[in-house]
Design an enzyme around this catalytic site. Sequence first.
Site, PDB file in Angstrom:
ATOM      1  N   PHE A 137      49.833 -13.741 -18.946  1.00 37.81           N
ATOM      2  CA  PHE A 137      50.694 -12.824 -18.208  1.00 37.81           C
ATOM      3  C   PHE A 137      51.141 -11.700 -19.156  1.00 37.81           C
ATOM      4  O   PHE A 137      51.557 -11.961 -20.280  1.00 37.81           O
ATOM      5  CB  PHE A 137      51.901 -13.579 -17.660  1.00 37.81           C
ATOM      6  CG  PHE A 137      52.703 -12.792 -16.671  1.00 37.81           C
ATOM      7  CD1 PHE A 137      52.257 -12.631 -15.370  1.00 37.81           C
ATOM      8  CD2 PHE A 137      53.904 -12.203 -17.041  1.00 37.81           C
ATOM      9  CE1 PHE A 137      52.999 -11.892 -14.452  1.00 37.81           C
ATOM     10  CE2 PHE A 137      54.636 -11.462 -16.129  1.00 37.81           C
ATOM     11  CZ  PHE A 137      54.187 -11.311 -14.834  1.00 37.81           C
ATOM     12  N   LYS A 234      61.001 -18.269  -9.219  1.00 37.84           N
ATOM     13  CA  LYS A 234      59.764 -18.703  -8.541  1.00 37.84           C
ATOM     14  C   LYS A 234      60.027 -20.033  -7.832  1.00 37.84           C
ATOM     15  O   LYS A 234      60.743 -20.043  -6.843  1.00 37.84           O
ATOM     16  CB  LYS A 234      58.635 -18.739  -9.560  1.00 37.84           C
ATOM     17  CG  LYS A 234      58.271 -17.315 -10.020  1.00 37.84           C
ATOM     18  CD  LYS A 234      57.330 -17.264 -11.194  1.00 37.84           C
ATOM     19  CE  LYS A 234      57.045 -15.803 -11.564  1.00 37.84           C
ATOM     20  NZ  LYS A 234      56.455 -15.656 -12.899  1.00 37.84           N
TER      21      LYS A 234
HETATM   22  C1  LIG Z   1      56.722 -14.470 -13.632  1.00 38.24           C
HETATM   23  C2  LIG Z   1      56.348 -14.649 -15.055  1.00 38.24           C
HETATM   24  C3  LIG Z   1      57.186 -14.183 -16.066  1.00 38.24           C
HETATM   25  C4  LIG Z   1      58.419 -13.395 -15.714  1.00 38.24           C
HETATM   26  O1  LIG Z   1      59.078 -12.827 -16.768  1.00 38.24           O
HETATM   27  P1  LIG Z   1      60.494 -12.101 -16.471  1.00 38.24           P
HETATM   28  O2  LIG Z   1      60.973 -11.727 -17.797  1.00 38.24           O
HETATM   29  O3  LIG Z   1      61.354 -13.110 -15.777  1.00 38.24           O
HETATM   30  O4  LIG Z   1      60.221 -10.943 -15.569  1.00 38.24           O
HETATM   31  C5  LIG Z   1      56.824 -14.458 -17.380  1.00 38.24           C
HETATM   32  N1  LIG Z   1      55.683 -15.129 -17.664  1.00 38.24           N
HETATM   33  C6  LIG Z   1      54.858 -15.577 -16.699  1.00 38.24           C
HETATM   34  C7  LIG Z   1      53.625 -16.339 -17.051  1.00 38.24           C
HETATM   35  C8  LIG Z   1      55.167 -15.328 -15.363  1.00 38.24           C
HETATM   36  O5  LIG Z   1      54.346 -15.749 -14.400  1.00 38.24           O
END
Ligand SMILES: *Cc1c(COP(=O)(O)O)cnc(C)c1O
Length: 430
Positions: A137, A234
């Site tokens: 991500f 989530k």
């Molecule tokens: C949704 C997600 C995040 C979210 O990060 P935020 O700082 O809360 O926006 C981070 N890593 C992964 C793998 C995700 O799917």
Amino acid sequence: MKILSQSSSPMAARSREQCAELDAHDALATARELFSLPPGIIYLDGNSLGALPQVTASRVQDALERQWGAKLIASWNDAGWVDLPQRLGAKIAALVGAAADEVVVADSTSVNLFKLLSGALAQRPDRKVILSERGNFPTDLYIAQGVARQLGGNHRLRLVERHELANSLDSDVAVLLATEVDYRSGSRLDMAALTAAAHAAGALTIWDLAHSAGAFQVELNAARADFAVGCGYKYLNGGPGAPAFLFVARRHQQSFVQPLSGWFGHEQPFLFEPDYRPAPGIARALCGSPPILSMVALEAGVDTVRGALGGESMALLEAKAAALTSCFIELVAPLAEEYRLELITPREPAARGNQVSYAFGDGERAYALTQALIARGVVGDFRTPDIARFGFAPLYLRFVDVWDAVAHLRAVLVNREWDSARFRSRRAVT
Ligand SMILES: *Cc1c(COP(=O)(O)O)cnc(C)c1O
């Protein structure tokens, strides 16, 4: 492109009646009533933003009007605001296989990644490599890049393919930064095996549980994980931009030093000392004042998950999620074959999280298809370059929802409903 054939599967012929039968025997069937879901929507995006629990509005209302409005600053003590990050962390710990004093709620996933990565690298001063996967991500990669830059240029981020992580661990690797469930494909890494491999190579692990926490059984301590982060909005249903959580294994807590040394991580914040002294346990991972209203909403989401389990383990959720995703894969199989949708999610339930994704080989079409489905009330999402992604939150989805979603997908494909200009213009959030 892989063409899939599932027509020989006995489940491919599953009818809506059979799905209703599965619902009738579902131990989690009543959990749906714990959520406020809009009528006419089949929500397959709980992996991006969990649904609103029934209790959230009244809990937040109480925090606003009684705790804040009427009791004002006394609520830091009297309503327990001051230790809400730890109390809520302890509740989440029970969902991810950690001890109560190993998890705390704070900041965002991204900020927590920064704190943990900085702290973990400091534990391996003679090693300079952060190992992660190219498809991780983006925020995980961006934060790792930022931490490496911050450390003055000796550190670097080594990116490999997901299946190459285990073989890329060598004596240069300080930290393995891995996301258990891939946000595109939904594939799930073997946390215990990869952690053991990292330890054998002398490296520490940071696990991103964004698509794991509240979704299925996570066993941080059984896997001997070192550090972890997870997302509140989530599968924990904490609401948009909910605070995140982080995990530091007890054996690392005394030596863990994080760079955002704010006063809430101080051993005694209200002594107002000029010098920072980290709190003895997980509290040292905190930075500043907790966002109480958001944490109250997250607590409502976490309590909803715990309440739905009614004392059963997360294995109950995991089993239903596996059955929902299997049902979806089986019902879509004939369409996938006919319309050349490539299933990029593992078929083996233990090798995937609670989502199913298809690659279309054409980003425009994949985006338009998700929009055409949304127009029919089936809410999934699109991820670049050409992926339609469907999440299956086991607390509020029924097997008949799966059946109905596939019926809508069939109609969209058969009638080429996606082939319309109004479904092609991309909005800021896909
Ligand atoms: C949704 C997600 C995040 C979210 O990060 P935020 O700082 O809360 O926006 C981070 N890593 C992964 C793998 C995700 O799917």
